[in-house]
Design a protein around this motif. Sequence first.
Motif, PDB file in Angstrom:
ATOM      1  N   GLU A 123      47.911  56.610 135.528  1.00 46.07           N
ATOM      2  CA  GLU A 123      49.366  56.710 135.660  1.00 46.07           C
ATOM      3  C   GLU A 123      49.793  58.170 135.712  1.00 46.07           C
ATOM      4  N   ARG A 127      51.948  59.613 138.910  1.00 46.67           N
ATOM      5  CA  ARG A 127      53.252  60.277 138.860  1.00 46.67           C
ATOM      6  C   ARG A 127      53.212  61.607 139.620  1.00 46.67           C
ATOM      7  N   ASN A 130      53.141  60.795 143.390  1.00 44.99           N
ATOM      8  CA  ASN A 130      54.461  60.344 143.837  1.00 44.99           C
ATOM      9  C   ASN A 130      55.414  61.521 144.015  1.00 44.99           C
TER      10      ASN A 130
END
Length: 331
Positions: A123, A127, A130
Amino acid sequence: MKICLVSTEITPTPPVGFWGGVESVVWDLANELDRMGHEVVLVGRPGSVSPGRLITTFEDGEIEDIYAEHFKHYKGLIGDCDVVHDHSHGHKAHKVHPRVVHTMHWYQHPAAADFVNICAISETQRRWLNARMKEYGRNEDVRMVHHGIDAKRFRYREEKDDYYLFFSAIATYKGALVAYRIAKEIGVKMIFAGKAGDADGVIIGDSSPNIIHEGQVSNERRAELMSGAKALIFPTGGFGESDWVEALGAVQLEALASGTPVISSDNGACPEIVEEGRTGFICHSYEEMKRVVKEGWADTIDPRVCRMVTVDGRFSSRRMAMEYLNIYDEV
């Protein structure tokens, strides 16, 4: 499904007797997909092994562009596959195949994969990816699949020997000097193993009986060290000594598969791997990590719980393969 896995340009898959975290992940994924009845095609350096068809790329030598050379050897041989899963540094498979998934094993800019079906390994990394995508006006949400591990590759032991283990690049960015400082100040026995880095000389030059430098070790010795350690010490990032951000830290999974708890920094994805008080401890400072080691907190962790998360739990190779199969189906 006929699935092509493109491994890295660096070392054979699986790695034998030397460092190779990504290649180990590809190996476990290939074997799990094969066990599930899929046809696997593996692209790797000479010396690689595949449960199915194997495409080997270039031999060692004077090569100017290893990424281009890797691509040259497989580009005309993968067109009959249903999907291609590219784990390489170069990320070139999409140039010759319409259905490609790109797993980014490092903090590579997504432009490296031309924004095609990108998958993060944590994760934390997702992030970051992204955010980079948005810089280019792309709002697609990057997928994420945590690594899994075939626990059978590692020995499981409940009775531990009297040493702590640092197993990673023996370098500042992985926190080797933090682990060394803890061992020096407390006096606990600590074994340092892994590929040479900028901290290698410091540890080799120390003649203290509790500081043991093993460097690169065989796969057999790796499994032995992992299973016998009281805990894996993983102060990646060095509590600010380096700007390194850990994308996952697969060595933590190897320790857990061995029934060995992990004492880690809070860098990057480490809090996604270690369950506080169940499979190890997340430390937010040098002093906290020193206290955890000095007070023997690792003795409170049940090795069976550590092993379970890699056999039937969220870090098994089967779970990883099933999640990737869902992505292959989408693609």
